[in-house]
Design a protein around this motif. Structure first.
Motif, PDB file in Angstrom:
ATOM      1  N   PRO A  48       0.824  -1.223   0.000  1.00  0.00           N
ATOM      2  CA  PRO A  48       0.000   0.000   0.000  1.00  0.00           C
ATOM      3  C   PRO A  48       0.851   1.265   0.000  1.00  0.00           C
ATOM      4  O   PRO A  48       0.918   2.009   0.966  1.00  0.00           O
ATOM      5  N   HIS A  78      -7.151  -3.354  -0.227  1.00  0.00           N
ATOM      6  CA  HIS A  78      -6.491  -4.639  -0.444  1.00  0.00           C
ATOM      7  C   HIS A  78      -7.431  -5.452  -1.336  1.00  0.00           C
ATOM      8  O   HIS A  78      -8.535  -5.792  -0.921  1.00  0.00           O
ATOM      9  N   TYR A  87      -2.702  -3.941  -3.891  1.00  0.00           N
ATOM     10  CA  TYR A  87      -3.331  -2.738  -3.346  1.00  0.00           C
ATOM     11  C   TYR A  87      -3.604  -1.721  -4.452  1.00  0.00           C
ATOM     12  O   TYR A  87      -2.775  -1.493  -5.322  1.00  0.00           O
TER      13      TYR A  87
END
Length: 159
Positions: A48, A78, A87
């Protein structure tokens, strides 16, 4: 019998007294989110972080499946997409879409790979079927999704 006839007339009058909007707004409630707010595609990242390696590209209009949704304050979702897990930025994802019905044709319309009448045909979309609107394009075409295919259809055949 008189009550039945009166009720039937009222139902008929009520049913046909409202103009129905052509487009249908839908919300994906199966955990999937539509890719929106981009020109062509977004990156599915390994972590992320916008600096993380891109695992694949997800085209505008396609759907990702959410694995674990945060409380909405996270910047990234996610997700899984075609066998990849990674992500994607929430900014580019939405549960909402607009459907249009194929109309104003005899049997079908062509889903093309570019917004031109001379472009290759990906598939045919039968009269009465629905396509998911992605964005307006050139030459009177709209970019749409139909049964796993992204392509262009003439806007005049959608209602």
């Amino acid at each position: 019998m008189k009550k039945f006839l009166t009720a039937a007339i009222l139902i008929f009058a009520f049913a046909f007294s409202f103009k129905v909007d052509a487009a249908t707004e839908v919300t994906n409630t199966d955990g999937g989110l539509y890719v929106v707010n981009c020109d062509e595609w977004i990156s599915l990242r390994a972590f992320p972080d916008t600096g993380a390696a891109a695992l694949t590209r997800i085209p505008l209009g396609d759907v990702v499946q959410v694995l674990d949704d945060s409380d909405g304050t996270a910047e990234f979702a996610h997700v899984t997409y075609r066998g990849f897990t990674g992500y994607a930025l929430y900014y580019y994802l939405s549960p909402h879409a607009t459907l249009y019905k194929v109309a104003n044709c005899e049997e079908w319309i062509s889903l093309r790979n570019a917004p031109y009448l001379t472009a290759s045909v990906i598939t045919r979309v039968p009269l009465g079927e629905y396509v998911r609107f992605v964005k307006h394009s050139l030459n009177g075409f709209d970019y749409v999704w139909y049964k796993g295919n992204l392509g262009f259809v003439l806007r005049e055949y959608l209602e």
